[in-house]
Motif scaffolding. Structure first.
Motif, mmCIF file in Angstrom:
data_model
loop_
_atom_site.group_PDB
_atom_site.id
_atom_site.type_symbol
_atom_site.label_atom_id
_atom_site.label_comp_id
_atom_site.label_asym_id
_atom_site.label_seq_id
_atom_site.Cartn_x
_atom_site.Cartn_y
_atom_site.Cartn_z
ATOM 1 N N CYS A 123 0.718 -1.179 -0.088
ATOM 2 C CA CYS A 123 0.014 0.032 0.159
ATOM 3 C C CYS A 123 0.917 1.165 0.131
ATOM 4 O O CYS A 123 0.820 2.316 -0.531
ATOM 5 C CB CYS A 123 -0.904 -0.110 1.148
ATOM 6 S SG CYS A 123 -2.373 -1.142 1.005
ATOM 7 N N LYS A 124 1.927 1.269 0.709
ATOM 8 C CA LYS A 124 2.739 2.496 0.791
ATOM 9 C C LYS A 124 3.455 2.575 -0.545
ATOM 10 O O LYS A 124 3.678 3.891 -0.871
ATOM 11 C CB LYS A 124 3.742 2.055 2.030
ATOM 12 C CG LYS A 124 3.218 2.434 3.461
ATOM 13 C CD LYS A 124 4.067 1.849 4.338
ATOM 14 C CE LYS A 124 3.657 1.832 5.873
ATOM 15 N NZ LYS A 124 4.553 1.387 7.028
ATOM 16 N N MET A 125 3.936 1.628 -1.088
ATOM 17 C CA MET A 125 4.613 1.656 -2.466
ATOM 18 C C MET A 125 3.684 2.284 -3.411
ATOM 19 O O MET A 125 3.961 3.237 -4.114
ATOM 20 C CB MET A 125 5.246 0.210 -2.841
ATOM 21 C CG MET A 125 5.800 0.293 -4.035
ATOM 22 S SD MET A 125 4.790 -0.104 -5.461
ATOM 23 C CE MET A 125 4.441 -1.935 -5.052
ATOM 24 N N LEU A 126 2.429 1.806 -3.387
ATOM 25 C CA LEU A 126 1.500 2.321 -4.356
ATOM 26 C C LEU A 126 1.124 3.630 -4.055
ATOM 27 O O LEU A 126 1.049 4.426 -5.192
ATOM 28 C CB LEU A 126 0.138 1.388 -4.331
ATOM 29 C CG LEU A 126 0.206 -0.105 -4.852
ATOM 30 C CD1 LEU A 126 -0.981 -0.917 -4.621
ATOM 31 C CD2 LEU A 126 0.849 -0.038 -6.356
ATOM 32 N N MET A 127 0.994 4.187 -2.975
ATOM 33 C CA MET A 127 0.542 5.519 -2.587
ATOM 34 C C MET A 127 1.678 6.403 -3.021
ATOM 35 O O MET A 127 1.540 7.752 -3.125
ATOM 36 C CB MET A 127 0.196 5.460 -1.007
ATOM 37 C CG MET A 127 -1.151 4.883 -0.765
ATOM 38 S SD MET A 127 -1.980 5.332 0.823
ATOM 39 C CE MET A 127 -0.532 4.805 1.931
ATOM 40 N N ASN A 128 2.954 5.864 -3.236
ATOM 41 C CA ASN A 128 3.972 6.719 -3.346
ATOM 42 C C ASN A 128 4.539 6.564 -4.922
ATOM 43 O O ASN A 128 5.638 6.818 -5.080
ATOM 44 C CB ASN A 128 5.187 6.367 -2.394
ATOM 45 C CG ASN A 128 6.061 7.599 -2.524
ATOM 46 O OD1 ASN A 128 6.137 8.752 -2.504
ATOM 47 N ND2 ASN A 128 7.528 7.143 -2.212
ATOM 48 N N ASN A 129 3.535 6.376 -5.936
ATOM 49 C CA ASN A 129 3.638 6.167 -6.973
ATOM 50 C C ASN A 129 4.629 5.126 -7.259
ATOM 51 O O ASN A 129 5.763 5.437 -8.483
ATOM 52 C CB ASN A 129 4.311 7.441 -7.664
ATOM 53 C CG ASN A 129 2.929 8.501 -7.313
ATOM 54 O OD1 ASN A 129 1.750 8.180 -7.916
ATOM 55 N ND2 ASN A 129 3.132 9.844 -7.054
ATOM 56 N N GLY A 130 4.641 3.839 -6.752
ATOM 57 C CA GLY A 130 5.756 2.941 -7.028
ATOM 58 C C GLY A 130 6.930 3.127 -6.498
ATOM 59 O O GLY A 130 7.728 2.064 -6.808
#
Length: 228
Positions: A123-130
């Motif tokens: 989730c953190k990775m996706l919210m930070n645009n990868g």
């Protein structure tokens, strides 16, 4: 699942020819994600579980993957359904979805097991645009493509790869995530930097149990989180 090897090319051919949208309206189907597995394996030259494990290693997470009994104890896996129709047994440590089960537990539409800690990293990775911990894991444009809703003008709010909801009292146009048939739920919003993970066992003892859907349980928790 023991099947004649000729089954697989024939089922892929039938999926490719399937007309899942004859009326030009939205129709839920995961047939396209069955084909995504084939596309990834053809492009990378690696099996889907091998390829995804390499991504998880880059993220530094290990309690996630297909066929969990290969990488964790059965004591760490919750049973899902008492399946009296297809497998005639209590399903534990193997994918619940019948299509994914036929594909050996590794499929583009289902089969991942994980704990909340591992999902939180994703989730953190996706919210930070990868990006995660300064490292670009997925390209930003890929994350955008899979989390956008390109057909909102047609009244379709689903994303290409993630669940999107029509804005209402619970969800906004910027929320995206996933809801699983067995009772999993995770949603996030990169603008508010908030995410929610709910791991329940809705289909225990059987899929006729629909209490999780009663009163929009998960959606109400998501709404409460976004109040603060």
């Amino acid at each position: 699942m023991w099947l004649n090897p000729e089954f697989y090319p024939s089922v892929y051919e039938r999926i490719a020819k399937a007309n899942t949208n004859p009326r030009g309206k939205y129709l839920y189907s995961d047939l396209n994600l069955l084909l995504v597995k084939q596309m990834i394996e053809t492009k990378t030259g690696k099996k889907l579980d091998q390829f995804t494990n390499e991504i998880y290693m880059e993220l530094g997470i290990s309690k996630i993957g297909y066929n969990p009994l290969k990488w964790t104890s059965i004591d760490n896996v919750m049973p899902t359904e008492v399946d009296n129709l297809f497998r005639k047994d209590t399903i534990k440590g193997y994918v619940h979805d019948e299509a994914a089960a036929i594909f050996g537990g590794v499929s583009g539409n289902a089969g991942l097991f994980a704990n909340a800690e591992s999902i939180a990293v994703i989730c953190k990775m996706l919210m930070n645009n990868g990006i995660y911990k300064g490292k670009q894991i997925l390209k930003a444009n890929v994350v955008k493509d899979f989390t956008d809703s390109p057909l909102t003008k047609n009244g379709i709010y689903r994303g290409l790869g993630f669940d999107k909801r029509k804005p209402d009292e619970f969800f906004t146009k910027d929320d995206f995530g996933h809801t699983g048939f067995t009772g999993t739920f995770f949603f996030m919003n990169r603008n508010t930097n908030r995410f929610l993970i709910i791991l329940t066992n809705r289909v225990n003892p059987t899929r006729t149990n629909r209490l999780m859907y009663k009163d929009d349980f998960s959606a109400k928790i998501w709404k409460q989180i976004n109040k603060y």
